[in-house]
Design a protein around this motif. Structure first.
Motif, PDB file in Angstrom:
ATOM      1  N   THR A 148      77.343  78.592 -83.411  1.00  0.00           N
ATOM      2  CA  THR A 148      78.605  79.314 -83.243  1.00  0.00           C
ATOM      3  C   THR A 148      78.319  80.808 -83.312  1.00  0.00           C
ATOM      4  OG1 THR A 148      80.752  79.794 -84.212  1.00  0.00           O
ATOM      5  CG2 THR A 148      79.049  79.036 -85.719  1.00  0.00           C
ATOM      6  N   GLN A 181      81.147  82.853 -83.803  1.00  0.00           N
ATOM      7  CA  GLN A 181      82.352  83.417 -84.394  1.00  0.00           C
ATOM      8  C   GLN A 181      81.997  84.142 -85.682  1.00  0.00           C
ATOM      9  OE1 GLN A 181      84.649  79.614 -83.950  1.00  0.00           O
ATOM     10  NE2 GLN A 181      86.325  81.072 -84.055  1.00  0.00           N
ATOM     11  N   LYS A 182      82.583  85.293 -85.869  1.00  0.00           N
ATOM     12  CA  LYS A 182      82.316  86.052 -87.088  1.00  0.00           C
ATOM     13  C   LYS A 182      82.979  85.373 -88.275  1.00  0.00           C
ATOM     14  CE  LYS A 182      82.151  90.604 -85.034  1.00  0.00           C
ATOM     15  NZ  LYS A 182      82.766  91.924 -84.995  1.00  0.00           N
ATOM     16  N   GLY A 183      82.261  85.386 -89.382  1.00  0.00           N
ATOM     17  CA  GLY A 183      82.856  84.971 -90.644  1.00  0.00           C
ATOM     18  C   GLY A 183      83.298  83.521 -90.721  1.00  0.00           C
ATOM     19  N   VAL A 184      82.805  82.687 -89.819  1.00  0.00           N
ATOM     20  CA  VAL A 184      83.179  81.280 -89.901  1.00  0.00           C
ATOM     21  C   VAL A 184      82.367  80.609 -91.000  1.00  0.00           C
ATOM     22  CG1 VAL A 184      83.042  79.068 -88.717  1.00  0.00           C
ATOM     23  CG2 VAL A 184      83.885  81.065 -87.518  1.00  0.00           C
ATOM     24  N   ASN A 185      83.075  79.983 -91.897  1.00  0.00           N
ATOM     25  CA  ASN A 185      82.398  79.238 -92.946  1.00  0.00           C
ATOM     26  C   ASN A 185      82.273  77.794 -92.497  1.00  0.00           C
ATOM     27  OD1 ASN A 185      81.581  77.856 -95.159  1.00  0.00           O
ATOM     28  ND2 ASN A 185      82.948  78.922 -96.574  1.00  0.00           N
ATOM     29  N   PRO A 186      81.064  77.321 -92.273  1.00  0.00           N
ATOM     30  CA  PRO A 186      80.907  75.979 -91.724  1.00  0.00           C
ATOM     31  C   PRO A 186      81.253  74.877 -92.724  1.00  0.00           C
ATOM     32  CG  PRO A 186      78.767  76.893 -92.244  1.00  0.00           C
ATOM     33  CD  PRO A 186      79.772  77.959 -92.549  1.00  0.00           C
ATOM     34  N   LEU A 187      81.447  75.231 -93.984  1.00  0.00           N
ATOM     35  CA  LEU A 187      81.719  74.172 -94.977  1.00  0.00           C
ATOM     36  C   LEU A 187      83.176  73.756 -94.933  1.00  0.00           C
ATOM     37  CD1 LEU A 187      79.690  75.106 -98.152  1.00  0.00           C
ATOM     38  CD2 LEU A 187      79.268  73.322 -96.501  1.00  0.00           C
ATOM     39  N   HIS A 247      75.783  87.563 -85.275  1.00  0.00           N
ATOM     40  CA  HIS A 247      76.693  86.613 -85.929  1.00  0.00           C
ATOM     41  C   HIS A 247      76.389  85.150 -85.617  1.00  0.00           C
ATOM     42  CE1 HIS A 247      79.064  89.893 -87.453  1.00  0.00           C
ATOM     43  NE2 HIS A 247      78.962  90.454 -86.249  1.00  0.00           N
ATOM     44  N   LYS A 284      75.283  81.535 -85.858  1.00  0.00           N
ATOM     45  CA  LYS A 284      75.014  80.635 -86.992  1.00  0.00           C
ATOM     46  C   LYS A 284      74.850  79.205 -86.496  1.00  0.00           C
ATOM     47  CE  LYS A 284      78.279  83.140 -89.899  1.00  0.00           C
ATOM     48  NZ  LYS A 284      79.147  83.573 -88.789  1.00  0.00           N
ATOM     49  N   LEU A 328      75.172  75.071 -86.452  1.00  0.00           N
ATOM     50  CA  LEU A 328      76.135  74.021 -86.786  1.00  0.00           C
ATOM     51  C   LEU A 328      75.298  72.812 -87.209  1.00  0.00           C
ATOM     52  CD1 LEU A 328      78.644  74.787 -83.930  1.00  0.00           C
ATOM     53  CD2 LEU A 328      79.003  75.128 -86.390  1.00  0.00           C
ATOM     54  N   PRO A 339      74.694  71.575 -93.771  1.00  0.00           N
ATOM     55  CA  PRO A 339      75.576  72.756 -93.774  1.00  0.00           C
ATOM     56  C   PRO A 339      75.607  73.449 -95.132  1.00  0.00           C
ATOM     57  CG  PRO A 339      76.673  70.870 -92.775  1.00  0.00           C
ATOM     58  CD  PRO A 339      75.406  70.352 -93.391  1.00  0.00           C
ATOM     59  N   TYR A 348      74.467  77.256 -95.858  1.00  0.00           N
ATOM     60  CA  TYR A 348      75.496  78.128 -96.437  1.00  0.00           C
ATOM     61  C   TYR A 348      74.945  78.869 -97.665  1.00  0.00           C
ATOM     62  CZ  TYR A 348      79.769  79.518 -98.837  1.00  0.00           C
ATOM     63  OH  TYR A 348      80.736  80.235 -99.483  1.00  0.00           O
TER      64      TYR A 348
END
Ligand SMILES: [Zn+2]
Lengths: 273, 295
Positions: free
Chosen positions: A265, A267-273, B84, B86, B88, B97, B101
């Protein structure tokens, strides 16, 4: 019910599952084997040569599993050394020169891990194949016959179209290696196999493979001739499709076949949790 | 913590000499550096000023991507690409994840490579630096995509690429997707190369597995830092296969050079100057350098 990855691993481990040596005379005619990488030696784990299919000459590059212990000792259990990959590249370049399509038959637990392999640049040999096959100016089709193990398989897997035998698997590391590295417990091999997404259907879903070649009920060993016929038919239908595409377009498509693979991804600041 | 201090600088140095015994001396935290190779205690300032090279024995500790860029790029010239991006979780691997994180929070990195462009002593280049703090810089979708874009961007801008590699290999938690990154990155290197553009690889500790078997081995010029671990298969895997212990220097940069896979071994203190010199040597000249000169 669909077979699990683990079920399929039992099928491809069947002692009498057909190997390249069984398929060659059934799929190709006039086959002549060619040896050596012109630098160091001849690696029996990768077989190369020229044959015809429907009268069309093709270069065949194949990883050779043994049918018994003696054959496996000769072919190092189908685990190639750098000179095997360099032989494959030499013959692929030869095919390019004569505008001959290339058929790669993948069946390996992985590239060999040993002193000589490191001394002669196993990493470099695989890397070179990835880069050169991506630019090879002739159609390339790869088929995973049984086991597609890691970079050692991928070195024959940069192609215009990847097909999987119905029970074949293709993975970043063997399920046993996966369990032993990530869980420190190789005995969890079965569990690893079933979560790694390594079946033909998984690979089609990920866009890594395009086609599944059907095997006889119960697996290719039940009726090797029928399995060979399915392979022959697939190659026979597929090669003309790619022979028609102008080379520049072919290479562009091949690049994007691999270019598109990735899950992320931005997207800025997306928290995957 | 003292333990943390040591954990930051552990590398293959442990193969060179028996590991110095930890914790026996009382060393003021963060003030002193104890070399894991020669065991000598030095002022931390001397170690840091020398770009994390032991002043006594020349041991090169691993750098973070940020530190590397600060050392190589001219001040204020680095512009980061794809900041940015990241990962998945393509195969729904339990715990992946969460692991990623926590590493993001801990390291400030979003994944295991930083890419961008800068100048090096005035010469422009695209630059990528892998960082082993992030899952041993394993290559998954983000590393593969960022490196591919780095070469594509450099191709369209006609820039050379300088890439500092380090990796434990493919990121198994992303399954077959991670394996395909090897083909994808190698393809991008090939396209950049076909345009007559320069690619310099700098192998740093440790460069192994799927990264060795893809873009790390494809540089026009391959540099390594001294004593860097460079290889395809893991040492323990090979020892398990052949049932014998491997020589100490097996898979070192020096071993790779002796076998013909490394152009030059360069100390960290000379790295910036060497890269600059190579970039300058490729800036002009060459027979028929212009694309349209036959027209
Ligand atoms: Zn030292």
């Amino acid at each position: 019910m669909a077979k699990t990855a683990w079920d399929r691993m039992q099928i491809i481990r069947e002692k009498n599952r057909p190997t390249v040596r069984d398929y060659l005379p059934l799929v190709f005619e006039n086959f002549i084997e060619l040896h050596g990488d012109r630098f160091y030696g001849d690696d029996a784990a990768i077989l190369g040569g020229i044959g015809t299919l429907d009268g069309q000459p093709v270069t065949v590059l194949a990883q050779v599993k043994g049918r018994d212990l003696k054959e496996n000792q000769q072919t190092n259990f189908s685990m190639p050394h750098p000179e095997g990959y360099r032989k494959a590249l030499r013959l692929a370049k030869q095919a390019e020169k004569f505008h001959r399509p290339v058929v790669c038959l993948i069946d390996t637990p992985g590239a060999f891990c040993g002193i000589g392999a490191e001394e002669r640049g196993q990493g470099e040999a695989i890397a070179r194949n990835l880069m050169e096959f991506m630019q090879l100016e002739t159609p390339v089709i790869s088929i995973v016959l049984g086991e597609g193990g890691s970079g050692g398989a991928l070195a024959l897997g940069v192609c215009d179209e990847l097909a999987m035998m119905q029970n074949a698997i293709y993975s970043v590391i063997s399920p046993r290696g996966f369990a032993s590295i990530l869980w420190k417990d190789p005995s969890r091999e079965k569990e690893a196999a079933n979560i790694m997404r390594i079946t033909a259907e998984d690979l089609v879903e990920f866009g890594v493979a395009e086609t599944i070649i059907p095997e006889p009920d119960g697996g290719a060993h039940i009726d090797p001739e029928a399995a060979a016929e399915a392979i022959r038919q697939y190659i026979s239908e597929t090669i003309p499709k790619y022979m028609k595409i102008p080379i520049a377009k072919l290479l562009e498509n091949r690049y994007y076949k691999f270019r598109k693979v990735g899950v992320f991804t931005e997207q800025k600041g997306v928290n995957p949790l | 913590m003292l333990e943390d201090l040591f954990s930051k600088v552990k590398t293959r140095a442990s193969y060179d000499k028996p590991r110095a015994q930890k914790g026996k001396m009382s060393i003021p935290e963060n003030l002193m550096f104890k070399c894991p190779r020669c065991g000598k205690v030095e002022f931390m300032d001397a170690f840091l000023l020398g770009n994390k090279v032991c002043p006594n024995c020349g041991y090169h500790a691993r750098l973070t991507a940020q530190e590397r860029i600060e050392q190589i790029a001219d001040n204020f010239t680095f512009i980061e690409y794809d900041k940015h991006m990241k990962s998945l979780d393509p195969i729904d691997f339990p715990g992946y994840p969460e692991k990623v994180y926590h590493l993001r929070r801990k390291t400030g990195l979003r994944d295991a490579v930083i890419t961008g462009e800068c100048t090096v002593m005035g010469s422009p280049c695209a630059i990528g630096v892998m960082d082993t703090r992030f899952m041993m810089a394993s290559m998954g979708s983000v590393v593969g995509e960022k490196i591919t874009r780095l070469f594509e961007q450099a191709e369209s801008r006609r820039l050379p690429v300088v890439l500092f590699t380090a990796s434990g290999g493919a990121r198994m938690q992303e399954g077959i997707i991670s394996l395909m990154q090897m083909a994808k990155t190698s393809g991008a290197v090939g396209r950049h190369s076909k345009q007559g553009l320069l690619y310099i690889t700098v192998l740093t500790d440790p460069t192994t597995g799927g990264v060795t078997a893809s873009f790390a081995s494809l540089g026009d010029i391959i540099i390594a830092e001294p004593k860097t671990l460079v290889g395809f298969a893991g040492r323990r895997v090979i020892e398990g296969t052949i049932k014998q212990r491997l020589p100490e220097d097996f898979q070192s940069a020096e071993f790779a050079q002796e076998h013909g896979f490394v152009d030059l071994i360069v100390e960290r203190s000379a790295m910036r100057k060497t890269i600059s010199q190579l970039l300058k040597l490729h800036q002009t000249g060459g027979a028929n350098n212009g694309k349209d000169s036959l027209g």
